[in-house]
Design a protein around this motif. Structure first.
Motif, PDB file in Angstrom:
ATOM      1  N   ASP A 191       1.157  -1.132   0.251  1.00 33.67           N
ATOM      2  CA  ASP A 191      -0.041   0.190  -0.010  1.00 33.67           C
ATOM      3  C   ASP A 191       0.985   0.904  -0.206  1.00 33.67           C
ATOM      4  N   ASP A 192       1.889   0.992   0.998  1.00 29.74           N
ATOM      5  CA  ASP A 192       2.782   2.790   0.650  1.00 29.74           C
ATOM      6  C   ASP A 192       3.308   2.674  -0.692  1.00 29.74           C
ATOM      7  N   SER A 193       3.572   1.503  -1.233  1.00 30.12           N
ATOM      8  CA  SER A 193       5.031   1.225  -2.480  1.00 30.12           C
ATOM      9  C   SER A 193       3.568   2.176  -3.363  1.00 30.12           C
ATOM     10  N   LEU A 194       2.420   1.921  -3.252  1.00 25.63           N
ATOM     11  CA  LEU A 194       1.369   1.768  -4.204  1.00 25.63           C
ATOM     12  C   LEU A 194       1.121   3.890  -3.902  1.00 25.63           C
ATOM     13  N   ARG A 195       0.967   3.769  -3.465  1.00 28.09           N
ATOM     14  CA  ARG A 195       0.618   5.643  -2.944  1.00 28.09           C
ATOM     15  C   ARG A 195       2.152   6.503  -2.644  1.00 28.09           C
ATOM     16  N   LYS A 196       3.286   5.554  -2.961  1.00 24.38           N
ATOM     17  CA  LYS A 196       4.296   6.335  -3.259  1.00 24.38           C
ATOM     18  C   LYS A 196       4.734   6.660  -4.226  1.00 24.38           C
ATOM     19  N   ALA A 197       4.029   5.398  -5.097  1.00 22.98           N
ATOM     20  CA  ALA A 197       4.238   5.485  -6.548  1.00 22.98           C
ATOM     21  C   ALA A 197       3.346   6.355  -8.005  1.00 22.98           C
ATOM     22  N   HIS A 198       2.490   6.792  -6.979  1.00 18.09           N
ATOM     23  CA  HIS A 198       0.675   7.326  -7.083  1.00 18.09           C
ATOM     24  C   HIS A 198       1.364   9.151  -6.924  1.00 18.09           C
ATOM     25  N   GLU A 199       1.954   9.548  -5.467  1.00 17.39           N
ATOM     26  CA  GLU A 199       2.496  10.976  -4.913  1.00 17.39           C
ATOM     27  C   GLU A 199       3.675  11.092  -6.440  1.00 17.39           C
ATOM     28  N   ALA A 200       4.630   9.754  -6.882  1.00 16.17           N
ATOM     29  CA  ALA A 200       5.394   9.998  -7.857  1.00 16.17           C
ATOM     30  C   ALA A 200       4.806   9.852  -8.664  1.00 16.17           C
ATOM     31  N   SER A 201       4.264   9.326  -8.942  1.00 14.78           N
ATOM     32  CA  SER A 201       3.422   9.958 -10.486  1.00 14.78           C
ATOM     33  C   SER A 201       2.715  11.202 -10.811  1.00 14.78           C
ATOM     34  N   GLU A 202       2.212  11.855  -9.662  1.00 16.78           N
ATOM     35  CA  GLU A 202       1.597  13.012  -9.606  1.00 16.78           C
ATOM     36  C   GLU A 202       2.490  14.026  -9.536  1.00 16.78           C
ATOM     37  N   ARG A 203       3.690  13.513  -8.629  1.00 15.53           N
ATOM     38  CA  ARG A 203       4.316  15.117  -8.867  1.00 15.53           C
ATOM     39  C   ARG A 203       5.439  14.920 -10.392  1.00 15.53           C
ATOM     40  N   LEU A 204       5.783  14.028 -11.332  1.00 15.87           N
ATOM     41  CA  LEU A 204       6.746  13.676 -12.365  1.00 15.87           C
ATOM     42  C   LEU A 204       5.171  14.541 -12.811  1.00 15.87           C
ATOM     43  N   ASP A 205       3.295  14.523 -13.157  1.00 12.77           N
ATOM     44  CA  ASP A 205       2.690  15.121 -13.648  1.00 12.77           C
ATOM     45  C   ASP A 205       3.022  16.796 -13.703  1.00 12.77           C
ATOM     46  N   ASN A 206       3.016  16.704 -11.686  1.00  9.65           N
ATOM     47  CA  ASN A 206       3.792  18.676 -12.372  1.00  9.65           C
ATOM     48  C   ASN A 206       4.501  18.655 -12.718  1.00  9.65           C
ATOM     49  N   ILE A 207       5.785  18.065 -12.776  1.00  6.26           N
ATOM     50  CA  ILE A 207       7.413  18.489 -13.288  1.00  6.26           C
ATOM     51  C   ILE A 207       6.916  18.877 -14.794  1.00  6.26           C
ATOM     52  N   LYS A 208       6.195  17.933 -15.172  1.00 11.49           N
ATOM     53  CA  LYS A 208       6.154  17.767 -17.138  1.00 11.49           C
ATOM     54  C   LYS A 208       5.106  18.805 -17.077  1.00 11.49           C
ATOM     55  N   GLN A 209       3.804  19.255 -16.300  1.00 11.38           N
ATOM     56  CA  GLN A 209       3.120  20.764 -15.966  1.00 11.38           C
ATOM     57  C   GLN A 209       4.313  21.685 -15.954  1.00 11.38           C
ATOM     58  N   GLU A 210       5.123  21.949 -15.136  1.00  7.94           N
ATOM     59  CA  GLU A 210       5.767  22.814 -15.066  1.00  7.94           C
ATOM     60  C   GLU A 210       6.884  23.113 -15.856  1.00  7.94           C
ATOM     61  N   GLY A 211       7.244  21.615 -16.568  1.00  7.34           N
ATOM     62  CA  GLY A 211       8.743  21.999 -17.357  1.00  7.34           C
ATOM     63  C   GLY A 211       7.514  22.359 -19.022  1.00  7.34           C
ATOM     64  N   ASP A 212       6.701  22.177 -19.059  1.00  7.28           N
ATOM     65  CA  ASP A 212       5.717  22.886 -19.885  1.00  7.28           C
ATOM     66  C   ASP A 212       5.641  24.121 -20.162  1.00  7.28           C
ATOM     67  N   ALA A 213       4.934  24.966 -19.010  1.00  5.65           N
ATOM     68  CA  ALA A 213       4.742  26.533 -18.701  1.00  5.65           C
ATOM     69  C   ALA A 213       6.226  26.822 -19.040  1.00  5.65           C
ATOM     70  N   ILE A 214       7.379  26.240 -18.425  1.00  4.85           N
ATOM     71  CA  ILE A 214       8.919  26.788 -18.614  1.00  4.85           C
ATOM     72  C   ILE A 214       9.499  27.101 -20.134  1.00  4.85           C
ATOM     73  N   LEU A 215       8.875  26.191 -20.517  1.00  8.70           N
ATOM     74  CA  LEU A 215       9.140  25.643 -21.925  1.00  8.70           C
ATOM     75  C   LEU A 215       8.012  26.555 -23.014  1.00  8.70           C
ATOM     76  N   GLN A 216       6.871  27.263 -22.428  1.00 12.33           N
ATOM     77  CA  GLN A 216       6.010  27.461 -22.934  1.00 12.33           C
ATOM     78  C   GLN A 216       6.753  29.682 -22.840  1.00 12.33           C
ATOM     79  N   GLU A 217       7.021  29.630 -21.708  1.00 13.94           N
ATOM     80  CA  GLU A 217       7.759  30.806 -20.634  1.00 13.94           C
ATOM     81  C   GLU A 217       9.431  31.347 -22.195  1.00 13.94           C
ATOM     82  N   ALA A 218       9.425  29.815 -22.229  1.00 13.58           N
ATOM     83  CA  ALA A 218      10.813  30.223 -22.565  1.00 13.58           C
ATOM     84  C   ALA A 218      10.161  30.459 -24.177  1.00 13.58           C
ATOM     85  N   ARG A 219       9.946  30.009 -25.062  1.00  9.87           N
ATOM     86  CA  ARG A 219       8.968  30.156 -25.740  1.00  9.87           C
ATOM     87  C   ARG A 219       8.864  31.772 -26.700  1.00  9.87           C
ATOM     88  N   GLU A 220       8.237  31.955 -25.412  1.00  8.17           N
ATOM     89  CA  GLU A 220       7.587  33.392 -25.038  1.00  8.17           C
ATOM     90  C   GLU A 220       9.148  34.707 -25.477  1.00  8.17           C
TER      91      GLU A 220
END
Length: 172
Positions: free
Chosen positions: A49-78
């Motif tokens: 259960d802890d591993s699944l929870r941590k994997a879910h949290e890591a997935s959410e963080r990865l999604d957040n990092i991807k969103q931040e990366g996309d935002a940074i990339l968009q800002e860099a393009r602008e």
């Protein structure tokens, strides 16, 4: 009676002792074995259960990092587009300034050339006038020498000049 071997047809005493041994083993297992097994299964379940929870949290963080990366990339393009636009504006301003400066310089050169041409023209006219005056004086000198070669002619010329001068004074 039966002709079955004794292992297939146990007697009542054997069954009693087997049942008693079973109860003792079951009691020992129920007291010590099953709680340990259940504890291990619960620990494993908790770990999963802890591993699944941590994997879910890591997935959410990865999604957040991807969103931040996309935002940074968009800002860099602008920013890149902004820098390119600023560079284009600066380039246009520099080109316009250079064209204006070239136009001013060409106007100055043309003005200087016109002034130089006018100056050279006036000098040439002055030189021509001077040469014409010198030639006129030389021609007049030669004509006067020829006409005034005798004393009679010189006297006649003096009289005529005096008459012209006295007529000119009377007019004033």
């Amino acid at each position: 009676m039966n002709n079955f071997p004794s292992i297939l047809t146990p007697d009542f005493g054997l069954l009693f002792w087997m049942f008693l041994a079973f109860l003792v083993v079951f009691g020992v297992l129920a007291t010590f074995g099953f709680p340990a097994i259940i504890k291990m299964v619960e620990g494993r379940k908790q770990y999963i259960d802890d591993s699944l929870r941590k994997a879910h949290e890591a997935s959410e963080r990865l999604d957040n990092i991807k969103q931040e990366g996309d935002a940074i990339l968009q800002e860099a393009r602008e920013k890149q587009a902004q820098v390119i636009n600023e560079a284009a504006v600066t380039r246009d301003a520099i080109v316009e300034k250079a064209q204006a400066k070239a136009h001013e310089e060409s106007a100055r050169i043309i003005s200087d050339a016109k002034a130089q041409i006018e100056n050279d023209k006036q000098n040439a006219v002055r030189d021509i006038r001077t040469q014409v005056a010198e030639l006129s004086i030389q021609i007049a000198e030669n004509i006067l020498r020829e006409k005034l070669s005798s004393n009679d002619m010189q006297m006649e010329m003096i009289d005529r000049l005096l008459d012209e001068v006295s007529k000119g004074k009377n007019k004033d």
